[in-house]
Design a protein around this motif. Structure first.
Motif, mmCIF file in Angstrom:
data_model
loop_
_atom_site.group_PDB
_atom_site.id
_atom_site.type_symbol
_atom_site.label_atom_id
_atom_site.label_comp_id
_atom_site.label_asym_id
_atom_site.label_seq_id
_atom_site.Cartn_x
_atom_site.Cartn_y
_atom_site.Cartn_z
ATOM 1 N N GLY A 9 0.815 -1.200 0.000
ATOM 2 C CA GLY A 9 0.000 0.000 0.000
ATOM 3 C C GLY A 9 0.852 1.254 0.000
ATOM 4 N N GLY A 10 0.198 2.378 -0.170
ATOM 5 C CA GLY A 10 0.914 3.644 -0.173
ATOM 6 C C GLY A 10 0.079 4.753 -0.760
ATOM 7 N N LEU A 11 0.743 5.844 -1.057
ATOM 8 C CA LEU A 11 0.108 7.027 -1.636
ATOM 9 C C LEU A 11 0.427 7.077 -3.128
ATOM 10 N N VAL A 12 -0.606 7.271 -3.931
ATOM 11 C CA VAL A 12 -0.421 7.312 -5.371
ATOM 12 C C VAL A 12 -1.367 8.348 -5.963
ATOM 13 N N GLN A 13 -0.999 8.939 -7.056
ATOM 14 C CA GLN A 13 -1.870 9.897 -7.729
ATOM 15 C C GLN A 13 -2.933 9.161 -8.541
ATOM 16 N N ALA A 14 -4.027 9.818 -8.742
ATOM 17 C CA ALA A 14 -5.095 9.242 -9.567
ATOM 18 C C ALA A 14 -4.535 8.863 -10.937
ATOM 19 N N GLY A 15 -4.925 7.678 -11.393
ATOM 20 C CA GLY A 15 -4.412 7.164 -12.653
ATOM 21 C C GLY A 15 -3.207 6.262 -12.497
ATOM 22 N N GLY A 16 -2.643 6.252 -11.305
ATOM 23 C CA GLY A 16 -1.470 5.446 -11.045
ATOM 24 C C GLY A 16 -1.795 3.995 -10.728
ATOM 25 N N SER A 17 -0.750 3.257 -10.376
ATOM 26 C CA SER A 17 -0.887 1.821 -10.109
ATOM 27 C C SER A 17 -0.182 1.431 -8.825
ATOM 28 N N LEU A 18 -0.691 0.387 -8.219
ATOM 29 C CA LEU A 18 -0.063 -0.234 -7.053
ATOM 30 C C LEU A 18 -0.308 -1.729 -7.144
ATOM 31 N N THR A 19 0.590 -2.494 -6.541
ATOM 32 C CA THR A 19 0.387 -3.933 -6.427
ATOM 33 C C THR A 19 0.465 -4.320 -4.960
ATOM 34 N N LEU A 20 -0.599 -4.905 -4.474
ATOM 35 C CA LEU A 20 -0.657 -5.384 -3.100
ATOM 36 C C LEU A 20 -0.283 -6.858 -3.068
ATOM 37 N N SER A 21 0.367 -7.251 -1.987
ATOM 38 C CA SER A 21 0.747 -8.643 -1.784
ATOM 39 C C SER A 21 0.185 -9.146 -0.465
#
Length: 115
Positions: A9-21
């Protein structure tokens, strides 16, 4: 004792991506069903996506086409790839795995999407 630990998790701008494990420890058995749920501030926890041991997936409508749940090479590792993130995706994301008919939950990982 089975324990689930989420990360990514974390902070990301709209339109961005993250991968949770999500990694489960303390068991030699694989899951029957695994899933991701989320809880936004002031709201109830809601279903996001599930993955069965046979590979079937299911998603809530709001994330279809943007999120992908998958299994890692280790039997008790699952991922949630989140693309095109929106501010309304902001929540604490929880992993759940059903192992030998018992449900286990992780502590959650926070995702914040800024506009």
């Amino acid at each position: 004792q089975v324990q689930l630990v989420e990360s990514g998790g974390g902070l990301v701008q709209a339109g961005g991506s993250l991968t949770l494990s999500c990694v489960a420890s303390g068991t030699i058995f694989g899951f029957n069903v695994a899933g991701w749920y989320r809880q936004a501030p002031g709201k109830q926890r809601e279903f996001v996506a599930t993955l069965t041991g046979t590979g079937s997936t299911n998603y809530t409508d709001s994330v279809k086409g943007r999120f992908t749940i998958s299994r890692g090479s280790a039997s008790n590792t699952i991922f949630l790839q989140m693309n095109s993130l929106k501010p309304e995706d902001t929540a604490v994301y929880f992993c759940k795995q059903q192992i030998i008919l018992r449900d286990y939950w992780g502590q959650g990982t926070a995702v914040t999407v800024s506009s």
